[in-house]
Design an enzyme around this catalytic site. Sequence first.
Site, mmCIF file in Angstrom:
data_model
loop_
_atom_site.group_PDB
_atom_site.id
_atom_site.type_symbol
_atom_site.label_atom_id
_atom_site.label_comp_id
_atom_site.label_asym_id
_atom_site.label_seq_id
_atom_site.Cartn_x
_atom_site.Cartn_y
_atom_site.Cartn_z
ATOM 1 N N ARG A 139 -11.622 41.142 -29.916
ATOM 2 C CA ARG A 139 -12.200 40.795 -28.607
ATOM 3 C C ARG A 139 -11.565 41.602 -27.479
ATOM 4 N NH1 ARG A 139 -13.955 34.494 -28.738
ATOM 5 N NH2 ARG A 139 -13.559 34.115 -30.932
ATOM 6 N N ASP A 269 -15.872 37.754 -44.509
ATOM 7 C CA ASP A 269 -16.988 38.464 -43.858
ATOM 8 C C ASP A 269 -16.749 39.892 -43.347
ATOM 9 O OD1 ASP A 269 -15.360 37.358 -41.869
ATOM 10 O OD2 ASP A 269 -16.920 36.162 -40.927
ATOM 11 N N GLU A 411 -24.469 35.666 -35.337
ATOM 12 C CA GLU A 411 -24.762 36.385 -36.587
ATOM 13 C C GLU A 411 -26.249 36.528 -36.909
ATOM 14 O OE1 GLU A 411 -22.496 33.921 -36.317
ATOM 15 O OE2 GLU A 411 -20.669 35.133 -36.381
ATOM 16 N N THR A 497 -16.858 44.173 -34.837
ATOM 17 C CA THR A 497 -17.351 42.877 -35.304
ATOM 18 C C THR A 497 -17.525 41.872 -34.164
ATOM 19 O OG1 THR A 497 -17.111 41.187 -37.026
ATOM 20 C CG2 THR A 497 -15.088 41.889 -35.913
HETATM 21 C C1 DMJ Z 1 -16.985 36.584 -33.646
HETATM 22 O O1 DMJ Z 1 -15.760 36.469 -33.026
HETATM 23 C C2 DMJ Z 1 -17.039 37.764 -34.568
HETATM 24 O O2 DMJ Z 1 -18.362 38.089 -34.824
HETATM 25 C C3 DMJ Z 1 -16.305 37.530 -35.863
HETATM 26 O O3 DMJ Z 1 -16.428 38.606 -36.751
HETATM 27 C C4 DMJ Z 1 -16.838 36.287 -36.535
HETATM 28 N N1 DMJ Z 1 -17.026 35.183 -35.684
HETATM 29 C C5 DMJ Z 1 -17.318 35.277 -34.290
HETATM 30 C C6 DMJ Z 1 -18.691 34.818 -33.870
HETATM 31 O O4 DMJ Z 1 -19.269 33.854 -34.608
#
Ligand code: DMJ
Length: 515
Positions: A139, A269, A411, A497
Amino acid sequence: MEIDNDDNDNDEDDDNDDDEDDDDEEEDENKENKKEKTNIKNVDDYEDEENIKRRNAILDAMKKSWGGYVKYAWGTDELQPESKKGHDWLGLGATIIDSLDTLWLMGMKDEFARGRDWVRDEFDFRVDMNVSFFETTIRVLGGLLSAYALSDDKVFLTKAEELGSVLLRASTDTPLGLPYGQINLATGATSPHKWMRKKTILADIGSVQLEFLYLSILTGNGTYAKQMLGIYDTLFEKNPNADGLYYVIVDPNTGICDGKMITIGALGDSFYEYLLKLWIFAGGPRTPEAGKYRTHYDRAVAAIQEKLVQQTATPAKLTYISEMRKSGAKKKAMDHLCCFAGGMFALGTHKYGNVALPESEEHLKLGAEVTRTCHEMYARSPTKLAPEAVIFETNNAEMVFKAKYDLIRPETVESYFYMWRKTHDIKYREWGWEMFQAFREHCETDVGFSGVKDVTQVPPEKDDKQPSWFLAETLKYMYLLFSPDDVVSLDDYVFNTEAHPFPIQKQDIRKYFIY
Ligand code: DMJ
């Protein structure tokens, strides 16, 4: 690169040069031929009034979420959109940094400038508490790097480098360089998550490589890349029998992946996502040294297809990705987090350079099927919001809602976005719009958007949380779903991500892979 929200007309050029007309005709003809051949409409066909209206509605949602945060929660991590106050869990102004690139892409330049000034004048990451190494990386470090990539403003790079140099400690504190889950940014001390005993998590240590490689490239300091890419090498070396899939708990002292479960959902994931994205970020075939990550990704997808993909024995034939226990037994469950995988499979079929992707058609089909199941998680709920987790084929039901809360996660819309870009099948935009309407109906407050506690209750009770990912990811993917393909083109950018776009590297970066 952003969309000019005030001027959506297709301005005509008045210049009537004959040659140009000929060129235009030829171009039109080509377009027509292409349409006929592929039976896919050109993206311009969708840039109609309704589409623009939808995009602007999403922009309004961003203005509201950001505006509420500015007014009631400025400088804290996240807004509580019902009680109208801020909440801290990282102590790093997460919503500001997570939102910067969305503000930029949506053309909210004044708001972006306000965030930039905060980063320059007030952002002090040396907070004396344990924070998540992974969350801070994706983040905060990721947000700073993409803000720099889009704006070219050195403030972001300077802060990214300062933060990165402290985060780096996580990888030098354990014998094999596999980071523990937490780091104290004031002291640099690292520790395992409390609930992890002395172990660490596959997704935590396997989804930071993009950020640190990019930081190395921007600063010329190869240590970041060396340390974090080294994590992959250690995992591959210490788990030689893995067939592409890895148990989600890792012992940092031995490098062995253990734990009860293999999953593409929570804890596993983004490890798989980053194997693919690292190769893309490195320019695909342009950087042969990164080819091994693509190979590991392809092995993982083959193993997912062989061992985890299931289909319900019902007329709807829902395809899902099960979890696998050590005994080989499958758990017929899927969490919303797993819904990113549809988009990942689709992205894996995007061509970078002249590389043959023989499984493309099959992977795109799998992406479409998983995305359809995730859509069903929304469509089958009375609120049209999705539960956090579902179980398949239990108690004579095809799909049962297991955890009924909705955290306005990205997602599924992320997968709609990739599937739309790869197929231009209009249903993905329709599904995205349905989701957005459900957000407006059940999640909107007078100052922002909130998650809900139970998607089966109408109206659902709100949880009073506006996660920073809602602005960083959910609204961004939603907005891009209704934007032309050249806005953050897949040819030029890859998203980390947390949906922060990093430019795909076009120069020679091979040296960062050799250590
Ligand atoms: C996010 O912080 C990112 O996408 C992470 O990889 C997984 N979870 C959250 C959102 O759901």
